[in-house]
Design a protein around this motif. Structure first.
Motif, PDB file in Angstrom:
ATOM      1  N   SER A  48      69.259 -33.763   9.412  1.00  0.00           N
ATOM      2  CA  SER A  48      69.996 -32.705  10.089  1.00  0.00           C
ATOM      3  C   SER A  48      70.064 -32.936  11.596  1.00  0.00           C
ATOM      4  CB  SER A  48      69.351 -31.344   9.797  1.00  0.00           C
ATOM      5  OG  SER A  48      69.421 -31.046   8.429  1.00  0.00           O
ATOM      6  N   GLN A  49      69.036 -33.568  12.162  1.00  0.00           N
ATOM      7  CA  GLN A  49      69.035 -33.819  13.601  1.00  0.00           C
ATOM      8  C   GLN A  49      70.229 -34.683  14.011  1.00  0.00           C
ATOM      9  OE1 GLN A  49      66.426 -33.837  11.666  1.00  0.00           O
ATOM     10  NE2 GLN A  49      64.645 -32.905  12.650  1.00  0.00           N
ATOM     11  N   VAL A  50      70.514 -35.725  13.220  1.00  0.00           N
ATOM     12  CA  VAL A  50      71.654 -36.599  13.506  1.00  0.00           C
ATOM     13  C   VAL A  50      72.963 -35.804  13.420  1.00  0.00           C
ATOM     14  CG1 VAL A  50      72.968 -38.589  12.682  1.00  0.00           C
ATOM     15  CG2 VAL A  50      70.463 -38.685  12.752  1.00  0.00           C
ATOM     16  N   SER A  51      73.045 -34.927  12.439  1.00  0.00           N
ATOM     17  CA  SER A  51      74.249 -34.118  12.267  1.00  0.00           C
ATOM     18  C   SER A  51      74.474 -33.201  13.462  1.00  0.00           C
ATOM     19  CB  SER A  51      74.146 -33.302  10.976  1.00  0.00           C
ATOM     20  OG  SER A  51      75.395 -32.765  10.620  1.00  0.00           O
ATOM     21  N   LEU A  65      71.049 -28.600  23.870  1.00  0.00           N
ATOM     22  CA  LEU A  65      69.691 -28.038  23.976  1.00  0.00           C
ATOM     23  C   LEU A  65      69.044 -27.914  22.607  1.00  0.00           C
ATOM     24  CD1 LEU A  65      70.255 -25.248  26.671  1.00  0.00           C
ATOM     25  CD2 LEU A  65      69.013 -27.406  26.954  1.00  0.00           C
ATOM     26  N   LEU A  66      69.833 -27.480  21.601  1.00  0.00           N
ATOM     27  CA  LEU A  66      69.293 -27.396  20.238  1.00  0.00           C
ATOM     28  C   LEU A  66      68.895 -28.776  19.735  1.00  0.00           C
ATOM     29  CD1 LEU A  66      68.737 -25.696  17.670  1.00  0.00           C
ATOM     30  CD2 LEU A  66      71.074 -26.245  16.946  1.00  0.00           C
ATOM     31  N   CYS A  67      69.707 -29.789  20.015  1.00  0.00           N
ATOM     32  CA  CYS A  67      69.389 -31.163  19.602  1.00  0.00           C
ATOM     33  C   CYS A  67      68.064 -31.619  20.202  1.00  0.00           C
ATOM     34  CB  CYS A  67      70.504 -32.112  20.019  1.00  0.00           C
ATOM     35  SG  CYS A  67      72.039 -31.903  19.117  1.00  0.00           S
ATOM     36  N   ILE A  68      67.875 -31.350  21.481  1.00  0.00           N
ATOM     37  CA  ILE A  68      66.652 -31.775  22.169  1.00  0.00           C
ATOM     38  C   ILE A  68      65.432 -31.099  21.550  1.00  0.00           C
ATOM     39  CG2 ILE A  68      65.401 -31.682  24.355  1.00  0.00           C
ATOM     40  CD1 ILE A  68      68.163 -31.925  25.740  1.00  0.00           C
ATOM     41  N   LEU A  69      65.530 -29.791  21.316  1.00  0.00           N
ATOM     42  CA  LEU A  69      64.411 -29.055  20.710  1.00  0.00           C
ATOM     43  C   LEU A  69      64.137 -29.543  19.292  1.00  0.00           C
ATOM     44  CD1 LEU A  69      65.206 -25.410  21.880  1.00  0.00           C
ATOM     45  CD2 LEU A  69      63.348 -26.878  22.684  1.00  0.00           C
ATOM     46  N   ASN A  70      65.207 -29.806  18.551  1.00  0.00           N
ATOM     47  CA  ASN A  70      65.063 -30.217  17.156  1.00  0.00           C
ATOM     48  C   ASN A  70      64.434 -31.595  17.027  1.00  0.00           C
ATOM     49  OD1 ASN A  70      65.300 -29.467  14.518  1.00  0.00           O
ATOM     50  ND2 ASN A  70      67.507 -29.694  14.396  1.00  0.00           N
ATOM     51  N   ILE A  71      64.725 -32.464  17.982  1.00  0.00           N
ATOM     52  CA  ILE A  71      64.189 -33.822  17.940  1.00  0.00           C
ATOM     53  C   ILE A  71      62.746 -33.866  18.427  1.00  0.00           C
ATOM     54  CG2 ILE A  71      64.412 -36.139  18.945  1.00  0.00           C
ATOM     55  CD1 ILE A  71      67.473 -35.679  18.922  1.00  0.00           C
ATOM     56  N   THR A  72      62.431 -33.055  19.428  1.00  0.00           N
ATOM     57  CA  THR A  72      61.097 -33.112  20.050  1.00  0.00           C
ATOM     58  C   THR A  72      60.050 -32.296  19.297  1.00  0.00           C
ATOM     59  OG1 THR A  72      61.732 -31.321  21.551  1.00  0.00           O
ATOM     60  CG2 THR A  72      62.006 -33.577  22.344  1.00  0.00           C
ATOM     61  N   LEU A  73      60.480 -31.285  18.543  1.00  0.00           N
ATOM     62  CA  LEU A  73      59.535 -30.433  17.817  1.00  0.00           C
ATOM     63  C   LEU A  73      59.644 -30.687  16.315  1.00  0.00           C
ATOM     64  CD1 LEU A  73      60.025 -27.066  19.757  1.00  0.00           C
ATOM     65  CD2 LEU A  73      58.252 -28.804  20.109  1.00  0.00           C
ATOM     66  N   ASP A  74      58.522 -30.579  15.618  1.00  0.00           N
ATOM     67  CA  ASP A  74      58.498 -30.869  14.180  1.00  0.00           C
ATOM     68  C   ASP A  74      59.285 -29.834  13.385  1.00  0.00           C
ATOM     69  OD1 ASP A  74      56.996 -33.139  14.498  1.00  0.00           O
ATOM     70  OD2 ASP A  74      55.069 -32.089  14.286  1.00  0.00           O
ATOM     71  N   LYS A  75      59.001 -28.554  13.619  1.00  0.00           N
ATOM     72  CA  LYS A  75      59.668 -27.491  12.868  1.00  0.00           C
ATOM     73  C   LYS A  75      59.915 -26.314  13.796  1.00  0.00           C
ATOM     74  CE  LYS A  75      59.238 -24.526   8.769  1.00  0.00           C
ATOM     75  NZ  LYS A  75      58.398 -24.144   7.606  1.00  0.00           N
ATOM     76  N   LEU A  76      61.185 -26.052  14.040  1.00  0.00           N
ATOM     77  CA  LEU A  76      61.532 -24.964  14.947  1.00  0.00           C
ATOM     78  C   LEU A  76      61.355 -23.612  14.253  1.00  0.00           C
ATOM     79  CD1 LEU A  76      64.816 -26.305  16.599  1.00  0.00           C
ATOM     80  CD2 LEU A  76      62.503 -26.357  17.522  1.00  0.00           C
TER      81      LEU A  76
END
Length: 392
Positions: free
Chosen positions: A159-162, A81-92
């Motif tokens: 960081s998203q890839v990580s 879920l964190l990955c999905i949010l991090n990829i879809t949003l510019d800055k969480l």
């Protein structure tokens, strides 16, 4: 079951370290705020203080294999879920990272005492000392390669890839642990006595253990929060060099690996209590070495921190694993593991000190306080031991 348990542990811990290093670095790179780092690790570790007793009861009452599978699977879902949010949003917003840290903290608070309580009965071919040492060895292998992998992924990609790699590690860990099961005759009838009374009675009968536990609670707060503030220290002394932070964490892990390998030989010559207090004292001294703004001095100091802190942590775990009854193992071990819950409190305190007085001064305070606490309790323990010999 060891052939499934240890590989699954490796993948879980590898994912933990990749995620922890990535999250700390990512949050600091986004906000450049040491207090946020303290909050992240506070939310990640505070559930240990709150949930450990309950988790210990779970470990004594229910099937440990099933509980382990559930917690790993939930870690995969949460990180995905964190990955999905991090990829879809510019800055969480920071609140998302805090919620994620809290969720992972809850799962870790439940999973850790369950995993620890399973170690002594993992295999008839392994003694308790061997099982704990192998488990610590795997943790430190992951501490060695996890930060390096995270640093490589962040520096080469982002960081998203990580975070995605972290989720994959959890998925693989969940799959590998599927065959794990514990024999029904290992499910010992548990005591129905309240956890707090069991623990209280245990420490009344084991005053040496009580002193070790108190020492551990204190130095976890003062010394073991070093990894939370290490990104701030490396950014201060070596600006914009993420590789130095990753290398420093790898040095710490290498020290931990070496400590696990040589510890059994040391315990053949010295008592567990002697090694515990001696390593805690040397841990405090090593923290002071990080104050010097030199790359090689930093790496050597961090290596020694990993070496001595792991000796302290492992001898602590072995001491209690060998001195607890089977029917109350989950209850006692869950309380012993609560010492990790002091890390977020220490992280918060040290983050505020770093914010107002500076990161170098903060590491000096951490080193001196850890050294003083270990020395004081070592002297108390030796004095009590001498008094017992005189009266006997």
């Amino acid at each position: 079951m060891a052939k499934y348990f240890f590989p699954s542990s490796f993948l879980l811990f590898l994912g933990n370290w990749i995620g922890q290093i990535t999250l700390n670095w990512y949050v600091f790179s986004l906000y450049h705020n040491a207090i946020y780092l303290g909050l992240i690790n506070f939310f990640r570790l505070i559930p240990i203080l709150i949930l450990s007793l309950w988790a210990g009861n779970l470990a004594d009452k229910y099937n440990k294999a099933t509980l382990i599978k559930i917690t790993i699977s939930l870690s995969f879902i949460l990180t995905s879920l964190l990955c999905i949010l991090n990829i879809t949003l510019d800055k969480l917003p920071i609140i998302i990272f805090l919620i994620y840290s809290l969720g992972r903290g809850i799962l870790s608070a439940v999973e850790t005492p369950i995993r620890q309580s399973a170690l002594p009965n993992l295999s008839s071919k392994l003694s308790t000392t061997q099982a704990v040492s192998y488990h610590s060895f795997i943790i430190n292998i992951c501490r060695s390669i996890g930060p390096a992998i995270a640093g490589f992924l962040v520096a080469t990609y982002n960081s998203q890839v990580s975070f995605v790699i972290q989720a994959i590690c959890y998925l693989l860990a969940a799959l590998v642990c599927l065959p794990i099961s514990f024999k029904a005759d290992n499910q010992i009838k548990t005591s129905k006595t309240l956890s707090l009374k069991v623990v209280s009675d245990y420490f009344k009968e084991n005053l040496v253990g009580a002193r070790i536990f108190i020492t551990s609670l204190l130095i976890m707060a003062t010394g073991f929060s070093f990894s939370t503030l290490l990104p701030v220290l490396t950014d201060k002394n070596f600006p914009n060099q993420a590789a130095i932070f990753g290398t420093a964490m790898t040095c710490s892990a290498i020290g931990g690996i070496i400590s696990t390998v040589v510890l059994p030989n040391i315990l053949n010559r010295l008592s567990i209590v002697q090694v515990y207090y001696g390593s805690s004292i040397l841990f405090g001294i090593s923290l002071l070495g990080t104050m010097i703004s030199n790359t090689y001095t930093l790496f050597i100091s961090i290596f020694l921190i990993g070496l001595f802190s792991q000796w302290a942590r492992t001898t602590n775990r072995i001491y209690f694993q060998e001195r607890v009854s089977t029917e109350n193992r989950g209850k006692i071990i869950s309380v012993i593991m609560m010492d990790r819950g002091m890390i977020p409190l220490g992280s918060m305190l040290m983050s505020f000190i770093a914010n107002y007085f500076g990161i170098i001064q903060t590491f000096m305070i951490m080193g001196l306080s850890t050294l003083s606490i270990a020395l004081i309790f070592s002297i108390i323990n030796n004095r009590k031991k001498l008094e017992d010999l005189i009266y006997d």
